[in-house]
Write an enzyme that holds these catalytic residues in place. Structure first.
Site, PDB file in Angstrom:
ATOM      1  N   CYS A 297       0.858  -1.182   0.000  1.00 13.01           N
ATOM      2  CA  CYS A 297       0.000   0.000   0.000  1.00 13.01           C
ATOM      3  C   CYS A 297       0.896   1.234   0.000  1.00 13.01           C
ATOM      4  CB  CYS A 297      -0.889  -0.022   1.242  1.00 13.01           C
ATOM      5  SG  CYS A 297      -2.079   1.316   1.295  1.00 13.01           S
ATOM      6  N   GLU A 331       1.502  -4.656  -5.077  1.00 10.97           N
ATOM      7  CA  GLU A 331       0.291  -5.462  -4.944  1.00 10.97           C
ATOM      8  C   GLU A 331      -0.848  -4.804  -5.707  1.00 10.97           C
ATOM      9  OE1 GLU A 331      -2.620  -6.342  -1.219  1.00 10.97           O
ATOM     10  OE2 GLU A 331      -0.525  -6.916  -0.914  1.00 10.97           O
TER      11      GLU A 331
END
Length: 435
Positions: A297, A331
């Site tokens: 993140c 991700e």
């Protein structure tokens, strides 16, 4: 879906009530112009007894959703076109043409920055179900603003702060511990006792201070302050990392990590001055990623965006991958702003390598030198039209002149260099279980 409600005394204009799910025309706060919007929620203001509507503007990302008074909402049936909508907002007059140009410019600006996510029907069935659950839970932004250090920020999305904090219009945060408060005076009492002046972790990088004759030093004040990176272990500093996740959720729509922070490392970027270390942004990373992701993140807080910090965080994650001796990739899915930042970073890094080696490299060579996964290398080269598919293989088709032309187009992008001599970090090693 809509009905008239007239004042009991019979005087004054009638007001139309709109039910949840109605499509209306609403005068937006961000450009003071009417836009088509959906009513997501409604409530009665206890002070004025008037209705307030929470609306989503169809043309824009949900971060611009807001509560508006009923005086800003009109029936969309009354307006036949976008031009007529604008006339309602501007009142016509000699300045109408200039106002229309301003509206078009604002719309272009917002659509460039606020990319619309994939349509629900484009997702697989299981993802559609999860997305519907997510949309229902987060459809109304609960906290409207936060005060963090010297900055006051309007929030963008829902964040699952616990009650009674989740019901506050505004929260006050300690910028060193990220502890949250409902009142400013409570924060000030906390700061008077708090001795911490940096994130709860180890400083692994600090940029050199600017020299005294540096043009960024004006009147003794540094306009381009030194920066530091701190590594925070989610297992060792659980509360700090949970508070960081709650804060970041206010600005990231699809962030799901809130409380299970043990498997993650957090890399917090700060600006440093005489008062301490002020958080700018961060990225998180799994301690052991089965997919080989080097970033989970990423967020740059709104006051620090468009200053090169997002690219710095991405570059830092790849420098850690190089020290680990492997390639990495973020991700998925990426947020809209994250995707823009990554495309920019990949483009510059790949073009720099092609220029340095006279374009005589394979995709595997580029991946090895940049730590960028081969899939990301291929997609970036395709976006630049620098690759061809021939006899079952991808072939790089580029000349030095083309590379230089592409580099000229991104020459003005802000870029904060990383001094690797100042990076003091060793890859994470899983501790053996206690006997």
């Amino acid at each position: 879906m809509a009905r008239d409600r007239r004042r009991e005394d019979g005087a004054g204009p009638s007001h139309t009530e709109y039910e949840v799910g109605s499509r209306v025309s609403c005068k937006a706060t961000f450009d003071n112009t009417y836009h088509a919007a959906d009513v997501i929620e409604r409530k009665t203001d206890p002070k004025s007894s008037k209705l307030r509507y929470y609306v989503h503007y169809l043309e824009f990302d949900k971060r611009l959703d807001e509560w508006v008074g009923q005086e800003r909402v009109a029936s969309i049936a009354k307006v036949a076109s976008a031009d007529a909508l604008h006339r309602v907002a501007s009142g016509g007059g000699s300045g109408e043409l200039a106002d229309q140009k301003m509206t078009r410019r604002l719309k272009r600006q917002y659509t460039e920055i606020l990319h619309v996510p994939a349509a629900l029907e484009e997702l697989p069935p299981i993802d559609q179900h999860l997305e519907k659950e997510h949309q229902e839970k987060t459809k109304v932004k609960n906290i409207q603003g936060v005060e963090l250090g010297r900055h006051e920020m309007d929030t963008w999305y829902y964040s699952p702060y616990p009650e009674p904090y989740a019901s506050c219009h505004k929260l006050f945060l300690c910028e060193y511990t990220l502890k949250y408060f409902r009142k400013k005076k409570t924060l000030l009492r906390h700061l008077a006792k708090c001795t911490l002046r940096h994130p709860a972790g180890d400083e692994i990088y600090r940029s050199p201070p600017p020299p005294a004759n540096d043009p960024t030093v004006v009147g003794g004040a540094v306009t381009n302050p030194p920066i530091s990176m701190f590594e925070v272990d989610g297992k060792k500093s659980k509360v700090y990392c949970q508070n960081l996740c709650l804060l970041s959720k206010l600005f990231l729509d699809h962030k799901t990590l809130y409380y299970d922070v043990d498997p993650f490392l957090f890399y917090v970027l700060c600006e440093k001055d005489a008062q301490g270390y002020h958080i700018v942004g961060y990225f998180s990373k799994e301690k052991n990623s089965a997919e080989g992701n080097n970033l989970a993140c990423i967020l740059t807080l709104p006051p620090y965006q468009r200053k090169g910090y997002g690219r710095f965080l991405i570059a830092f994650s790849y420098e850690l991958s190089k020290k680990e001796g492997r390639v990495g990739s973020p991700e998925r899915p990426l947020s809209d702003l994250g995707a823009v930042s990554y495309r920019s970073y990949w483009t510059r890094e790949i073009l720099d390598v092609l220029r340095e080696h006279k374009a005589s490299l394979s995709i595997k060579d580029i991946s090895d030198k940049t730590a960028i996964r081969t899939d990301d290398v291929v997609k970036t080269l395709e976006s630049l039209s620098l690759i061809k598919y021939w006899k079952g293989d991808h072939i790089i088709s580029v000349t030095q002149k083309i590379v230089e032309e592409h580099l000229k187009t991104i020459a003005t992008q802000k870029n904060i260099e990383i001094d690797l001599n100042r990076l003091h970090w060793a890859p994470y090693r899983q501790e053996p279980p206690k006997k």
